[in-house]
Write a protein that holds these residues in place. Structure first.
Motif, PDB file in Angstrom:
ATOM      1  N   SER A  32      -2.422  -5.437   7.284  1.00  0.00           N
ATOM      2  CA  SER A  32      -1.894  -6.579   8.026  1.00  0.00           C
ATOM      3  C   SER A  32      -0.630  -6.132   8.771  1.00  0.00           C
ATOM      4  CB  SER A  32      -1.590  -7.755   7.097  1.00  0.00           C
ATOM      5  OG  SER A  32      -0.708  -7.360   6.074  1.00  0.00           O
ATOM      6  N   LYS A  33       0.015  -5.119   8.216  1.00  0.00           N
ATOM      7  CA  LYS A  33       1.255  -4.662   8.831  1.00  0.00           C
ATOM      8  C   LYS A  33       1.596  -3.237   8.370  1.00  0.00           C
ATOM      9  CE  LYS A  33       6.081  -6.070   8.992  1.00  0.00           C
ATOM     10  NZ  LYS A  33       7.108  -6.827   8.292  1.00  0.00           N
ATOM     11  N   PRO A  34       1.847  -2.318   9.302  1.00  0.00           N
ATOM     12  CA  PRO A  34       2.353  -1.003   8.868  1.00  0.00           C
ATOM     13  C   PRO A  34       3.845  -1.110   8.560  1.00  0.00           C
ATOM     14  CG  PRO A  34       2.019  -1.018  11.258  1.00  0.00           C
ATOM     15  CD  PRO A  34       1.665  -2.400  10.762  1.00  0.00           C
ATOM     16  N   MET A  35       4.331  -0.332   7.603  1.00  0.00           N
ATOM     17  CA  MET A  35       5.751  -0.394   7.236  1.00  0.00           C
ATOM     18  C   MET A  35       6.468   0.904   7.598  1.00  0.00           C
ATOM     19  SD  MET A  35       6.058  -3.386   5.651  1.00  0.00           S
ATOM     20  CE  MET A  35       7.268  -3.421   4.339  1.00  0.00           C
ATOM     21  N   VAL A  36       5.774   1.779   8.311  1.00  0.00           N
ATOM     22  CA  VAL A  36       6.358   3.067   8.712  1.00  0.00           C
ATOM     23  C   VAL A  36       6.025   3.301  10.182  1.00  0.00           C
ATOM     24  CG1 VAL A  36       6.335   4.213   6.451  1.00  0.00           C
ATOM     25  CG2 VAL A  36       4.253   4.213   7.849  1.00  0.00           C
ATOM     26  N   GLU A  37       6.710   4.281  10.756  1.00  0.00           N
ATOM     27  CA  GLU A  37       6.449   4.631  12.146  1.00  0.00           C
ATOM     28  C   GLU A  37       6.062   6.093  12.239  1.00  0.00           C
ATOM     29  OE1 GLU A  37       9.776   3.766  14.650  1.00  0.00           O
ATOM     30  OE2 GLU A  37       9.828   1.669  13.998  1.00  0.00           O
ATOM     31  N   ALA A  38       5.322   6.433  13.290  1.00  0.00           N
ATOM     32  CA  ALA A  38       4.932   7.831  13.505  1.00  0.00           C
ATOM     33  C   ALA A  38       6.184   8.699  13.557  1.00  0.00           C
ATOM     34  CB  ALA A  38       4.128   7.959  14.788  1.00  0.00           C
ATOM     35  N   GLY A  39       6.123   9.846  12.895  1.00  0.00           N
ATOM     36  CA  GLY A  39       7.260  10.765  12.882  1.00  0.00           C
ATOM     37  C   GLY A  39       8.036  10.728  11.568  1.00  0.00           C
ATOM     38  N   GLU A  40       7.875   9.637  10.825  1.00  0.00           N
ATOM     39  CA  GLU A  40       8.603   9.504   9.548  1.00  0.00           C
ATOM     40  C   GLU A  40       7.991  10.375   8.456  1.00  0.00           C
ATOM     41  OE1 GLU A  40       9.396   5.584   7.547  1.00  0.00           O
ATOM     42  OE2 GLU A  40       9.286   4.869   9.621  1.00  0.00           O
ATOM     43  N   MET A  41       8.848  10.929   7.603  1.00  0.00           N
ATOM     44  CA  MET A  41       8.366  11.643   6.423  1.00  0.00           C
ATOM     45  C   MET A  41       8.286  10.629   5.285  1.00  0.00           C
ATOM     46  SD  MET A  41       8.097  14.625   7.726  1.00  0.00           S
ATOM     47  CE  MET A  41       7.566  15.566   6.300  1.00  0.00           C
ATOM     48  N   VAL A  42       7.219  10.701   4.494  1.00  0.00           N
ATOM     49  CA  VAL A  42       7.104   9.770   3.362  1.00  0.00           C
ATOM     50  C   VAL A  42       6.875  10.538   2.064  1.00  0.00           C
ATOM     51  CG1 VAL A  42       6.281   7.782   4.696  1.00  0.00           C
ATOM     52  CG2 VAL A  42       4.621   9.435   3.814  1.00  0.00           C
ATOM     53  N   GLU A  43       7.284   9.912   0.980  1.00  0.00           N
ATOM     54  CA  GLU A  43       7.069  10.470  -0.361  1.00  0.00           C
ATOM     55  C   GLU A  43       5.798   9.879  -0.941  1.00  0.00           C
ATOM     56  OE1 GLU A  43       8.904  12.719  -1.807  1.00  0.00           O
ATOM     57  OE2 GLU A  43      10.242  12.785  -0.065  1.00  0.00           O
ATOM     58  N   ARG A  44       5.282  10.517  -1.977  1.00  0.00           N
ATOM     59  CA  ARG A  44       4.160   9.905  -2.687  1.00  0.00           C
ATOM     60  C   ARG A  44       4.636   8.580  -3.287  1.00  0.00           C
ATOM     61  NH1 ARG A  44       1.244  12.545  -7.977  1.00  0.00           N
ATOM     62  NH2 ARG A  44       3.224  12.000  -8.948  1.00  0.00           N
ATOM     63  N   GLY A  45       3.839   7.536  -3.109  1.00  0.00           N
ATOM     64  CA  GLY A  45       4.181   6.240  -3.685  1.00  0.00           C
ATOM     65  C   GLY A  45       5.012   5.339  -2.776  1.00  0.00           C
ATOM     66  N   GLN A  46       5.516   5.913  -1.696  1.00  0.00           N
ATOM     67  CA  GLN A  46       6.301   5.106  -0.755  1.00  0.00           C
ATOM     68  C   GLN A  46       5.385   4.093  -0.052  1.00  0.00           C
ATOM     69  OE1 GLN A  46       8.842   7.504   1.783  1.00  0.00           O
ATOM     70  NE2 GLN A  46       9.018   5.858   3.305  1.00  0.00           N
ATOM     71  N   ILE A  47       5.863   2.858   0.088  1.00  0.00           N
ATOM     72  CA  ILE A  47       5.036   1.819   0.725  1.00  0.00           C
ATOM     73  C   ILE A  47       4.922   2.104   2.228  1.00  0.00           C
ATOM     74  CG2 ILE A  47       4.743  -0.677   1.117  1.00  0.00           C
ATOM     75  CD1 ILE A  47       4.613   0.358  -1.863  1.00  0.00           C
ATOM     76  N   ILE A  48       3.689   2.251   2.680  1.00  0.00           N
ATOM     77  CA  ILE A  48       3.483   2.582   4.101  1.00  0.00           C
ATOM     78  C   ILE A  48       2.938   1.388   4.890  1.00  0.00           C
ATOM     79  CG2 ILE A  48       3.282   5.077   3.753  1.00  0.00           C
ATOM     80  CD1 ILE A  48       0.164   3.060   4.253  1.00  0.00           C
ATOM     81  N   VAL A 101       0.855  -1.196   0.000  1.00  0.00           N
ATOM     82  CA  VAL A 101       0.000   0.000   0.000  1.00  0.00           C
ATOM     83  C   VAL A 101       0.884   1.237   0.000  1.00  0.00           C
ATOM     84  CG1 VAL A 101      -1.756   1.298   1.274  1.00  0.00           C
ATOM     85  CG2 VAL A 101      -1.815  -1.219   1.279  1.00  0.00           C
ATOM     86  N   PRO A 102       0.852   2.024  -1.105  1.00  0.00           N
ATOM     87  CA  PRO A 102       1.675   3.234  -1.151  1.00  0.00           C
ATOM     88  C   PRO A 102       0.943   4.455  -0.583  1.00  0.00           C
ATOM     89  CG  PRO A 102       0.769   2.749  -3.313  1.00  0.00           C
ATOM     90  CD  PRO A 102       0.169   1.756  -2.366  1.00  0.00           C
ATOM     91  N   SER A 103       1.723   5.415  -0.129  1.00  0.00           N
ATOM     92  CA  SER A 103       1.139   6.690   0.321  1.00  0.00           C
ATOM     93  C   SER A 103       0.594   7.436  -0.887  1.00  0.00           C
ATOM     94  CB  SER A 103       2.209   7.540   1.001  1.00  0.00           C
ATOM     95  OG  SER A 103       1.662   8.808   1.299  1.00  0.00           O
ATOM     96  N   THR A 104      -0.547   8.099  -0.718  1.00  0.00           N
ATOM     97  CA  THR A 104      -1.177   8.791  -1.841  1.00  0.00           C
ATOM     98  C   THR A 104      -0.565  10.167  -2.102  1.00  0.00           C
ATOM     99  OG1 THR A 104      -2.893   9.497  -0.306  1.00  0.00           O
ATOM    100  CG2 THR A 104      -3.370   7.583  -1.664  1.00  0.00           C
ATOM    101  N   ASN A 105       0.307  10.616  -1.200  1.00  0.00           N
ATOM    102  CA  ASN A 105       1.052  11.854  -1.443  1.00  0.00           C
ATOM    103  C   ASN A 105       2.125  11.986  -0.360  1.00  0.00           C
ATOM    104  OD1 ASN A 105       1.743  14.144  -2.885  1.00  0.00           O
ATOM    105  ND2 ASN A 105      -0.327  14.986  -2.883  1.00  0.00           N
ATOM    106  N   ALA A 106       2.984  13.001  -0.512  1.00  0.00           N
ATOM    107  CA  ALA A 106       4.035  13.225   0.476  1.00  0.00           C
ATOM    108  C   ALA A 106       3.433  13.749   1.775  1.00  0.00           C
ATOM    109  CB  ALA A 106       5.051  14.216  -0.076  1.00  0.00           C
ATOM    110  N   GLY A 107       4.047  13.406   2.864  1.00  0.00           N
ATOM    111  CA  GLY A 107       3.554  13.884   4.153  1.00  0.00           C
ATOM    112  C   GLY A 107       4.326  13.275   5.298  1.00  0.00           C
TER     113      GLY A 107
END
Ligand SMILES: [Zn+2]
Length: 280
Positions: A224-240, A187-193
């Motif tokens: 089933s599983k998150p791939m990021v942690e609170a506080g992380e910056m993500v790009e659009r399309g990055q798997i979260i 599941v990718p992020s739908t935008n940066a944030g």
């Protein structure tokens, strides 16, 4: 027309003493929708007000951007937004609120899923308090410079806004979009944030919430599983995270929610609006 010629001939004269007529625009919006607005702003003291409430503006140089929403639970009342430089209106946007019919679906579910046990109710209430805090402290600038994107290209199994009647009695509405997914699909992020939550919730199971700034959040549920942690910056399309069937769900799928200014709105409309704004 006349105004344009005057502006060309006498810019200095116009910019000082004369109170200019505000630019007026007529726009429309429907319940559950969002509009992405862009303005030319003379300086960064300019503010935007809609329905007598300030709407945060993203300002960079002479450009201002903002989003305006209409609640799903709208009473279809027209409203006006004012772009203000102190007491002077630079722009007046008249919004007509048009009706939007949302489909209804009948669902038969285990009665226990409708009437929560005191323990489950307590848990859901406590989680709501945590979420309220998160939604009340969005970053004060847009974290993205591109349009929003669908989280998955798979079949949509439930659209935003579908009215739901459970066991012919309790009524509700689905304020997100469900995508067909197996357990373990990326599941990718739908935008940066910025990831502001990654944890297990009663209703949406393993959930990731991303703050895109100025009160725009995207929510990814039943993972089933998150791939990021609170506080992380993500790009659009990055798997979260990986899709799944955690929380209150009848099978694996991705629930994608978009919360703007405290209301869940139709993510597909945000995608269309930001595509236009960012020319994608
Ligand atoms: Zn859903």
């Amino acid at each position: 027309m006349k105004y344009t010629i005057l502006t060309l001939l006498f810019p200095a004269l116009l910019s000082c003493a004369m109170a200019k007529n505000p630019v007026q625009k007529e726009l429309s919006i429907r319940p559950g929708e969002v509009r992405f607005l862009e303005f030319n702003i003379p300086h960064d003291k300019v503010r935007l007000f809609c329905r007598d409430q300030e709407v945060k503006l993203q300002k960079s140089g002479k450009k201002g951007q903002a989003v305006v929403i209409e609640s799903y639970f709208s009473e279809l009342k027209p409203f006006t937004c004012y772009l203000k430089d102190n007491d002077q209106n630079l722009e007046e946007l008249f919004f007509k609120v048009e009706n939007r019919e949302y489909k209804a679906e009948q669902l038969r579910v285990n009665p226990k899923r409708i009437k929560l046990s005191p323990k489950d109710q307590k848990r859901a209430n406590e989680e709501q308090l945590v979420l309220n805090k998160i939604y009340a402290s969005s970053l004060n600038t847009f974290q993205f410079k591109t349009a929003f994107k669908e989280p998955m290209e798979s079949h949509v199994t439930s659209l935003y806004g579908t009215r739901r009647v459970y066991n012919k009695k309790k009524k509700g509405q689905h304020l997100g979009i469900d995508f067909r997914a197996a357990i373990g699909d990326k599941v990718p992020s739908t935008n940066a944030g910025k990831v502001v939550f990654a944890g297990d919730l009663f209703y949406t199971g393993w959930t990731v919430i991303i703050d895109h700034g100025l009160d725009i959040f995207s929510v990814y549920g039943h993972l089933s599983k998150p791939m990021v942690e609170a506080g992380e910056m993500v790009e659009r399309g990055q798997i979260i995270g990986l899709s799944g069937n955690t929380g209150r769900t009848s099978g694996p799928h991705l629930h994608w929610g978009v919360k703007v200014q405290g209301q869940y709105i139709d993510g597909f409309v945000l995608i269309e609006e930001t595509k236009k704004a960012f020319k994608e």
